[in-house]
Design a protein around this motif. Structure first.
Motif, short mmCIF file in Angstrom:
data_model
loop_
_atom_site.label_atom_id
_atom_site.label_comp_id
_atom_site.label_asym_id
_atom_site.label_seq_id
_atom_site.Cartn_x
_atom_site.Cartn_y
_atom_site.Cartn_z
N LEU A 355 34.60 49.79 32.72
CA LEU A 355 34.86 50.59 33.91
C LEU A 355 35.18 52.04 33.57
N GLY A 356 35.45 52.31 32.30
CA GLY A 356 35.69 53.67 31.86
C GLY A 356 34.47 54.30 31.20
N ARG A 357 33.36 53.58 31.26
CA ARG A 357 32.11 54.07 30.65
C ARG A 357 31.06 54.34 31.72
N LYS A 358 31.46 55.00 32.76
CA LYS A 358 30.57 55.39 33.85
C LYS A 358 29.93 54.18 34.55
N VAL A 359 30.68 53.08 34.61
CA VAL A 359 30.24 51.90 35.37
C VAL A 359 31.22 51.73 36.53
N GLY A 360 30.72 51.83 37.75
CA GLY A 360 31.54 51.61 38.93
C GLY A 360 31.17 50.30 39.59
N VAL A 361 32.16 49.63 40.17
CA VAL A 361 31.92 48.36 40.88
C VAL A 361 32.56 48.47 42.25
#
Length: 510
Positions: A355-361
């Motif tokens: 979630l801190g690697r430019k992955v949004g959910v």
């Protein structure tokens, strides 16, 4: 031994008698042992038994039995205490039907929270409703892991309509599976009203074309409405979106969600990316490897930045973990999905670093504790006041004379939505009669009237049922996972693009 005693023992009737007694004892022991082996005691509690030796206990209980699930003991005892306070002939029974003995951690948490929400509403109905009748008795109905024993439990529920139980509604019914669909079909076919909590599959619903489940009401939006709400919220460009979908047959949640997403992405330039989850989607299977490959394919697209994910929570977690390890770390991706996303934050196997690697959910939640808090709450579609009634009752349940009901959490919305489903059941039962106990056929007819001034002021938002028992333009909280895995409310979205009018009356073609 002297010769005299030997002669007495071996050559007198005493020997014969002892021999006969010994033989009888041996035969009796063997017979009883054989009987026990052939006929093991499968009972667990009154109304509850094991389908076979070593199996889980299934059936219906309102006597404090927690189906051997330690986390449910407190709430089961609270329900039992409330049930014991009721007098015979003054109550109607509502069953909460769930896979109570599921071994999946997400489902186990869901079951606990749903039972807590249902109990809170039971207590309110019996103590805070100006002595309205009938009183409400609550029972737990276990369909077993994966709902595999639904036939046994539904059979017992059908027997409870008559006699001292006076079953008048079944709530819970919380998973959009083939087994759930069959159970709802059987219950409604027998004339038993059903109020689904978190079933969202479009094909476990009635509609303008047909009503295959007469007497079914739902308090959660369909997958189609969830997808429409997400689309109105996100304003996603189809040309930059990719659909990732499960191909496992028999799962009505994923099947209808992927259709809803596909309809939104009709002009998308990329074909859907496919995976197949195990027969039991709570198992890991080999899909993690498939998701590693899909993540690589996403990196190969020119400008895709949004992924619509049509799958269950175990596979969603695997996909997010894989996306966090993608080759193109410089590109940002947002994953949009349905209410199964509510399990993700509590999943210990989630790689939060993704979630801190430019992955949004972001996902469409069925309810959220921050959705109806001032300031900023919408003026229609729900209210902070209705939500506060619920939280005040939850606080009251900590009283040892009422509860305790176990450790509570509202972040996944399950307790909130179960409370609202129970409120809908109570409304239907009490509006169906001016006497103490309504006919079960009269309860079924109440759902089409629950709109406008007769709507249910739910803690999750207004429940305005159309003529087919579906909630019209139900509030859909959009929630995102923060970098620490916590669930952060973003805003309320609406299937119709805006909040309902004050009258909350569905249009003629709903």
């Amino acid at each position: 031994m002297t010769d005299w005693w030997r002669r007495v023992f071996w050559f007198t009737p005493l020997r014969k008698g002892l021999t006969v007694l010994l033989a009888v004892a041996v035969v009796a022991g063997l017979t009883y042992g054989g009987y026990r082996a052939a006929n093991p005691d499968l009972s667990c509690a009154d109304g509850v038994a094991r389908p076979e030796e070593g199996a889980e206990c299934v059936g219906v209980s309102g006597d404090g039995y927690a189906f051997e699930v330690a986390a449910l003991k407190d709430v089961a005892r609270a329900i039992d205490r409330e049930n014991d306070s009721l007098k015979a002939g003054e109550y109607a029974t509502v069953a909460v039907m769930l896979p109570i003995t599921s071994t999946d951690s997400g489902m186990s948490t869901k079951v606990l929270h749903e039972l807590q929400g249902a109990f809170v509403q039971q207590y309110a109905a019996n103590h805070d409703s100006n002595e309205q009748v009938p009183k409400i008795r609550l029972v737990l109905a276990n369909t077993g892991k994966g709902n595999q024993h639904w036939r046994t439990t539904v059979g017992r529920l059908k027997e409870m309509v008559d006699g001292p139980d006076h079953l008048r509604a079944v709530s819970g019914v919380a998973t959009s599976s083939a087994e759930t669909k069959a159970a709802v079909k059987e219950l409604t076919g027998a004339g038993i009203p059903v109020i689904g909590t978190t079933i969202t599959a479009d094909d476990i619903a009635n509609g303008p074309g047909a009503d295959p489940y007469p007497g079914l009401a739902r308090v959660s939006p369909t997958n189609r409405d969830e997808a429409r709400a997400i689309a109105h919220f996100g304003e996603v460009e189809a040309r930059k979106a990719v659909l990732v979908q499960d191909t496992r047959p028999g799962d009505h949640y994923t099947a209808t969600l992927k259709k809803a997403f596909a309809d939104l992405l009709d002009d998308a330039p990329y074909e859907p990316q496919l995976f197949t989850s195990p027969p039991d989607p709570t198992e890991e299977g080999t899909t993690a490897n498939t998701f590693r490959q899909i993540a690589l394919l996403l990196c190969g697209t020119r400008d895709a930045d949004t992924v619509f994910f049509a799958g269950r929570h175990t596979q969603l977690r695997q996909f997010v973990n894989a996306l966090g390890k993608r080759a193109c770390q410089h590109r940002k991706f947002t994953v949009l999905t349905g209410d199964e996303g509510s399990y993700l934050g509590a999943d210990e196997r989630l790689d939060k670093s993704a979630l801190g690697r430019k992955v949004g959910v972001r996902y469409a939640s069925l309810a959220h504790p921050d959705a109806w808090k001032e300031p900023g709450a919408p003026r229609t579609g729900g209210s902070p006041a209705a939500y506060k009634v619920f939280t005040d009752l939850l606080d009251k349940a900590a009283d040892p004379d009422i509860g305790p009901i176990g450790r509570t959490s509202l972040r996944d919305g399950q307790a909130i939505i179960a409370y609202d489903a129970m409120a809908t059941a109570v409304r239907g039962i009490r509006e169906a009669t001016v006497e103490k106990l309504p006919e079960i056929g009269d309860v079924v007819t109440q759902w089409p009237q629950m709109k406008g001034p007769l709507k249910v002021e739910g803690a999750s938002g207004w429940i305005c049922l159309d003529n087919h028992g579906n909630p019209y333009n139900k509030a859909v909280p959009i929630v995102e996972l923060a970098r620490d895995g916590s669930q952060r409310f973003v805003q309320i979205a609406w299937p119709e693009g805006k909040a309902p009018a004050q009258d909350c009356l569905p249009p003629g073609d709903s």
